[in-house]
Scaffold this motif. Sequence first.
Motif, PDB file in Angstrom:
ATOM      1  N   VAL A 159       0.887  -1.160   0.000  1.00  0.00           N
ATOM      2  CA  VAL A 159       0.000   0.000   0.000  1.00  0.00           C
ATOM      3  C   VAL A 159       0.924   1.208   0.000  1.00  0.00           C
ATOM      4  O   VAL A 159       1.513   1.556   1.014  1.00  0.00           O
ATOM      5  N   GLU A 160       1.091   1.822  -1.175  1.00  0.00           N
ATOM      6  CA  GLU A 160       2.117   2.839  -1.337  1.00  0.00           C
ATOM      7  C   GLU A 160       1.593   4.222  -1.655  1.00  0.00           C
ATOM      8  O   GLU A 160       2.157   5.202  -1.221  1.00  0.00           O
ATOM      9  N   TRP A 189      -4.227   4.448   0.226  1.00  0.00           N
ATOM     10  CA  TRP A 189      -4.629   4.764   1.601  1.00  0.00           C
ATOM     11  C   TRP A 189      -6.040   5.324   1.664  1.00  0.00           C
ATOM     12  O   TRP A 189      -6.819   4.950   2.549  1.00  0.00           O
ATOM     13  N   VAL A 190      -6.385   6.210   0.736  1.00  0.00           N
ATOM     14  CA  VAL A 190      -7.737   6.788   0.726  1.00  0.00           C
ATOM     15  C   VAL A 190      -8.766   5.692   0.469  1.00  0.00           C
ATOM     16  O   VAL A 190      -9.828   5.662   1.096  1.00  0.00           O
ATOM     17  N   THR A 191      -8.444   4.775  -0.437  1.00  0.00           N
ATOM     18  CA  THR A 191      -9.362   3.674  -0.730  1.00  0.00           C
ATOM     19  C   THR A 191      -9.541   2.763   0.478  1.00  0.00           C
ATOM     20  O   THR A 191     -10.659   2.359   0.793  1.00  0.00           O
ATOM     21  N   VAL A 192      -8.467   2.449   1.157  1.00  0.00           N
ATOM     22  CA  VAL A 192      -8.570   1.613   2.359  1.00  0.00           C
ATOM     23  C   VAL A 192      -9.447   2.299   3.402  1.00  0.00           C
ATOM     24  O   VAL A 192     -10.328   1.668   4.003  1.00  0.00           O
ATOM     25  N   LEU A 193      -9.247   3.589   3.614  1.00  0.00           N
ATOM     26  CA  LEU A 193     -10.070   4.323   4.576  1.00  0.00           C
ATOM     27  C   LEU A 193     -11.531   4.371   4.128  1.00  0.00           C
ATOM     28  O   LEU A 193     -12.449   4.247   4.945  1.00  0.00           O
ATOM     29  N   ALA A 226     -13.102   1.007   4.737  1.00  0.00           N
ATOM     30  CA  ALA A 226     -13.322   0.843   6.189  1.00  0.00           C
ATOM     31  C   ALA A 226     -14.560   1.615   6.626  1.00  0.00           C
ATOM     32  O   ALA A 226     -15.359   1.122   7.432  1.00  0.00           O
ATOM     33  N   GLY A 227     -14.731   2.823   6.097  1.00  0.00           N
ATOM     34  CA  GLY A 227     -15.915   3.618   6.421  1.00  0.00           C
ATOM     35  C   GLY A 227     -17.191   2.967   5.926  1.00  0.00           C
ATOM     36  O   GLY A 227     -18.208   2.939   6.635  1.00  0.00           O
ATOM     37  N   LEU A 228     -17.157   2.427   4.703  1.00  0.00           N
ATOM     38  CA  LEU A 228     -18.338   1.744   4.165  1.00  0.00           C
ATOM     39  C   LEU A 228     -18.696   0.513   4.986  1.00  0.00           C
ATOM     40  O   LEU A 228     -19.871   0.277   5.288  1.00  0.00           O
ATOM     41  N   VAL A 229     -17.690  -0.255   5.361  1.00  0.00           N
ATOM     42  CA  VAL A 229     -17.944  -1.459   6.163  1.00  0.00           C
ATOM     43  C   VAL A 229     -18.519  -1.080   7.519  1.00  0.00           C
ATOM     44  O   VAL A 229     -19.486  -1.689   7.997  1.00  0.00           O
ATOM     45  N   THR A 230     -17.958  -0.051   8.131  1.00  0.00           N
ATOM     46  CA  THR A 230     -18.462   0.394   9.437  1.00  0.00           C
ATOM     47  C   THR A 230     -19.904   0.860   9.339  1.00  0.00           C
ATOM     48  O   THR A 230     -20.746   0.497  10.171  1.00  0.00           O
ATOM     49  N   LEU A 231     -20.209   1.663   8.318  1.00  0.00           N
ATOM     50  CA  LEU A 231     -21.575   2.142   8.122  1.00  0.00           C
ATOM     51  C   LEU A 231     -22.523   0.979   7.868  1.00  0.00           C
ATOM     52  O   LEU A 231     -23.618   0.917   8.440  1.00  0.00           O
ATOM     53  N   PHE A 232     -22.110   0.042   7.025  1.00  0.00           N
ATOM     54  CA  PHE A 232     -22.959  -1.112   6.729  1.00  0.00           C
ATOM     55  C   PHE A 232     -23.222  -1.942   7.985  1.00  0.00           C
ATOM     56  O   PHE A 232     -24.368  -2.326   8.251  1.00  0.00           O
ATOM     57  N   ALA A 267     -12.766   1.383  -5.852  1.00  0.00           N
ATOM     58  CA  ALA A 267     -11.805   0.523  -6.553  1.00  0.00           C
ATOM     59  C   ALA A 267     -11.361   1.158  -7.872  1.00  0.00           C
ATOM     60  O   ALA A 267     -10.174   1.145  -8.207  1.00  0.00           O
ATOM     61  N   VAL A 268     -12.298   1.754  -8.606  1.00  0.00           N
ATOM     62  CA  VAL A 268     -11.961   2.409  -9.872  1.00  0.00           C
ATOM     63  C   VAL A 268     -11.085   3.630  -9.619  1.00  0.00           C
ATOM     64  O   VAL A 268     -10.107   3.870 -10.332  1.00  0.00           O
ATOM     65  N   CYS A 269     -11.416   4.399  -8.595  1.00  0.00           N
ATOM     66  CA  CYS A 269     -10.602   5.565  -8.228  1.00  0.00           C
ATOM     67  C   CYS A 269      -9.174   5.133  -7.918  1.00  0.00           C
ATOM     68  O   CYS A 269      -8.216   5.753  -8.386  1.00  0.00           O
ATOM     69  N   ASN A 270      -9.019   4.072  -7.164  1.00  0.00           N
ATOM     70  CA  ASN A 270      -7.693   3.567  -6.815  1.00  0.00           C
ATOM     71  C   ASN A 270      -6.941   3.112  -8.057  1.00  0.00           C
ATOM     72  O   ASN A 270      -5.767   3.428  -8.243  1.00  0.00           O
ATOM     73  N   TYR A 271      -7.613   2.371  -8.926  1.00  0.00           N
ATOM     74  CA  TYR A 271      -6.965   1.885 -10.147  1.00  0.00           C
ATOM     75  C   TYR A 271      -6.504   3.047 -11.015  1.00  0.00           C
ATOM     76  O   TYR A 271      -5.360   3.076 -11.478  1.00  0.00           O
TER      77      TYR A 271
END
Length: 114
Positions: free
Chosen positions: A36-37, A42-46, A49-55, A79-83
């Motif tokens: 994770v570079e 990092w933004v995607t991971v966060l 995490a936010g989506l999972v927490t909300l769900f 995922a598309v943003c990260n790619y």
Amino acid sequence: MRLTSSTKSGLCYAGDLPGTKDPAEDLAERFRSIRVETVYDWVTVLGFAGLVTLFLQRSSLENPPDTIWHYLPPAIGAAVCNYLGNEGMDIPAIAVGIATIAYVFIVLKPRIRA
């Protein structure tokens, strides 16, 4: 060519053949190479995490206001943003990221308390 084994069980593994690797070692090597570079990583991971927490928070309610399908578009958007960001396409990546955040606030409507 005759296959032989170096084990007592008599089984022949792919790693025993010349020029081949053990599949477990190959998989472990691939996982060690994942890093994770970038800021996008990092933004995607966060974001995930936010989506999972909300769900999880909402799915525990007696009458959840949304279904799991409501979380699919922002997950794909992240995922598309990260790619795109990792491929050097910063402007499209930022546009997709903003659209993803807009979707979360317009459709999922998280309550953010101070």
